[in-house]
Write an enzyme that holds these catalytic residues in place. Structure first.
Site, PDB file in Angstrom:
ATOM      1  N   GLY A   1      40.888  41.622  49.335  1.00  0.00           N
ATOM      2  CA  GLY A   1      42.293  41.298  49.544  1.00  0.00           C
ATOM      3  C   GLY A   1      42.723  39.993  48.903  1.00  0.00           C
ATOM      4  O   GLY A   1      41.916  39.238  48.360  1.00  0.00           O
TER       5      GLY A   1
ATOM      6  N   HIS B   1      42.421  39.748  39.990  1.00  0.00           N
ATOM      7  CA  HIS B   1      41.005  39.793  40.340  1.00  0.00           C
ATOM      8  C   HIS B   1      40.751  39.290  41.755  1.00  0.00           C
ATOM      9  O   HIS B   1      39.763  39.683  42.387  1.00  0.00           O
ATOM     10  CB  HIS B   1      40.192  38.984  39.330  1.00  0.00           C
ATOM     11  CG  HIS B   1      39.968  39.707  38.035  1.00  0.00           C
ATOM     12  ND1 HIS B   1      38.839  39.543  37.257  1.00  0.00           N
ATOM     13  CD2 HIS B   1      40.731  40.613  37.385  1.00  0.00           C
ATOM     14  CE1 HIS B   1      38.921  40.316  36.191  1.00  0.00           C
ATOM     15  NE2 HIS B   1      40.069  40.963  36.230  1.00  0.00           N
TER      16      HIS B   1
ATOM     17  N   ASP C   1      43.168  36.751  49.109  1.00  0.00           N
ATOM     18  CA  ASP C   1      42.752  35.703  50.045  1.00  0.00           C
ATOM     19  C   ASP C   1      42.180  34.470  49.355  1.00  0.00           C
ATOM     20  O   ASP C   1      41.564  33.618  49.998  1.00  0.00           O
ATOM     21  CB  ASP C   1      41.723  36.261  51.027  1.00  0.00           C
ATOM     22  CG  ASP C   1      40.461  36.772  50.319  1.00  0.00           C
ATOM     23  OD1 ASP C   1      40.399  36.697  49.071  1.00  0.00           O
ATOM     24  OD2 ASP C   1      39.538  37.244  51.010  1.00  0.00           O
TER      25      ASP C   1
ATOM     26  N   ARG D   1      45.990  37.427  35.705  1.00  0.00           N
ATOM     27  CA  ARG D   1      44.683  38.070  35.861  1.00  0.00           C
ATOM     28  C   ARG D   1      43.915  37.481  37.040  1.00  0.00           C
ATOM     29  O   ARG D   1      43.224  38.196  37.778  1.00  0.00           O
ATOM     30  CB  ARG D   1      43.880  37.904  34.572  1.00  0.00           C
ATOM     31  CG  ARG D   1      42.514  38.593  34.561  1.00  0.00           C
ATOM     32  CD  ARG D   1      41.913  38.538  33.154  1.00  0.00           C
ATOM     33  NE  ARG D   1      40.647  39.237  33.080  1.00  0.00           N
ATOM     34  CZ  ARG D   1      39.458  38.636  32.973  1.00  0.00           C
ATOM     35  NH1 ARG D   1      39.394  37.307  32.937  1.00  0.00           N
ATOM     36  NH2 ARG D   1      38.356  39.349  32.890  1.00  0.00           N
TER      37      ARG D   1
ATOM     38  N   ASN E   1      34.173  38.656  35.733  1.00  0.00           N
ATOM     39  CA  ASN E   1      34.738  37.306  35.865  1.00  0.00           C
ATOM     40  C   ASN E   1      33.997  36.250  35.065  1.00  0.00           C
ATOM     41  O   ASN E   1      34.598  35.260  34.622  1.00  0.00           O
ATOM     42  CB  ASN E   1      34.721  36.866  37.341  1.00  0.00           C
ATOM     43  CG  ASN E   1      35.684  37.656  38.208  1.00  0.00           C
ATOM     44  OD1 ASN E   1      36.708  38.129  37.738  1.00  0.00           O
ATOM     45  ND2 ASN E   1      35.352  37.789  39.478  1.00  0.00           N
TER      46      ASN E   1
ATOM     47  N   HIS F   1      48.651  43.345  29.869  1.00  0.00           N
ATOM     48  CA  HIS F   1      47.933  43.098  28.617  1.00  0.00           C
ATOM     49  C   HIS F   1      48.886  43.011  27.428  1.00  0.00           C
ATOM     50  O   HIS F   1      48.420  42.929  26.288  1.00  0.00           O
ATOM     51  CB  HIS F   1      46.876  44.178  28.386  1.00  0.00           C
ATOM     52  CG  HIS F   1      45.675  44.037  29.269  1.00  0.00           C
ATOM     53  ND1 HIS F   1      44.618  44.915  29.262  1.00  0.00           N
ATOM     54  CD2 HIS F   1      45.362  43.095  30.196  1.00  0.00           C
ATOM     55  CE1 HIS F   1      43.715  44.530  30.147  1.00  0.00           C
ATOM     56  NE2 HIS F   1      44.152  43.435  30.736  1.00  0.00           N
TER      57      HIS F   1
END
Length: 328
Positions: A79, A73, A81, A69, A101, A200
């Site tokens: 992107g 995210h 990064d 995850r 988050n 999931h």
């Protein structure tokens, strides 16, 4: 050569932009390299990350889902990064504060531990973005899921975007149209959407993310399943919001196809899960994956590779952070 602080996004890179950059003598690369990228500069890079992930997952099985995850995210916001790893500072407004988050993304300590080990053996070589990508693959393998060759060569951002985290990370209440549209903006098709949602099959969700579904008499949910989930998730929004429930009630710690079987039985925990089997365009894919674990595993691996290609920073763009939570 100077880079002029330019951030090169491969998905939107154009010939005109390339010509403009060449005029300023800027070096750039939009392609990730093969999984052998670190073979000469840091030969133990992948094995070091693998050891960190295996050790963490052996202590807490749930971390496999958390690390997958975390990569997801990260990639969906400006992107792949490692921007999600950046903590609040005078120059950074952290993405970790986004509702999708906040108090839910986890696994940072695993990435930090791997980075610390890598900085000892080959300082300044392996990016945090690549660690995230490799850790996601190794997490899948650790719980019986597929493996894949992770393309490498990502560099780390010097910025984060809370606003993009809010708009670009899927919500647990998203409609199928919203999910399909959002994934399309990242270069991912409907099959990728269903396959990636299949992550999931492992992991857990907080009560606050499914309370509205299990107490809504009009929702598309199996009544017995709803009652089971209600036992640990009170209807009062001031209580129990952080209590956890497995996304797959049957085999919550094993990568398999039960997630899709659950959807067919109206036992999807999140609204954004069940929407994949609700009379829409993704029903057939859910049915296929529920019957064919090999097809799901193969498509999941392919989708993870595609997701890992979303707007990476390469060449001289970005930096190789010394500490994943802060820019150099």
């Amino acid at each position: 050569m100077a880079s002029f602080g330019l951030r090169i996004k491969c998905s939107s890179f154009t010939v005109a932009a390339a010509l403009l950059l060449m005029l300023f003598s800027t070096t750039f690369s939009c392609n990730l390299s093969s999984s052998t990228f670190y073979d000469s500069t840091c030969p133990k890079a992948l094995s070091t990350i693998q050891i960190s992930v295996r050790r963490a997952v052996s202590r807490e099985r749930r971390l496999a889902a958390s690390l997958i995850r975390l990569h997801f995210h990260d990639c969906f916001v400006q992107g792949c990064d490692a921007s999600i790893l950046l903590k609040m500072s005078s120059s950074i407004v952290t993405e970790q504060g986004a509702p999708q988050n906040n108090n839910s993304v986890r696994g940072f300590e695993v990435i930090d531990e791997a980075k610390s080990q890598l900085e000892r053996i080959c300082p300044g070589i392996v990016s945090c973005a690549d660690i995230l990508a490799v850790a996601a693959r190794d997490s899948s393998v650790a719980v019986g899921g597929p493996s894949w060759a992770v393309k490498l060569g990502r560099r780390d951002s010097t910025t984060a975007s809370l606003s993009k985290a809010i708009t670009d990370i899927p919500l647990f209440t998203a409609s199928l149209a919203d999910l399909t549209s959002l994934f399309a903006t990242k270069g991912l098709n409907t099959r990728d959407l269903v396959a990636l949602s299949g992550s999931h099959t492992i992991g857990q969700a907080q009560c606050s993310t499914f309370r509205g579904r299990i107490y809504n008499s009009s929702s598309d949910i199996d009544a017995n399943f709803a009652r089971t989930r209600q036992r640990r998730c009170p209807s009062n929004s001031t209580q129990g919001s952080t209590k956890l429930a497995p996304l797959d009630l049957v085999t919550p710690n094993q990568f398999d196809s039960n997630y899709f079987k659950n959807l067919i039985q109206k036992k999807g925990l999140l609204a954004s899960d069940q929407i994949l089997f609700s009379g829409g365009s993704t029903d057939d894919i859910v049915i296929e994956y529920s019957k064919n674990l090999a097809a799901f595993s193969s498509d999941f691996a392919s989708a993870m590779i595609k997701m890992g290609d979303i707007e990476p920073l390469t060449g001289s763009s970005g930096q190789i952070r010394k500490i994943c939570s802060a820019v150099n």
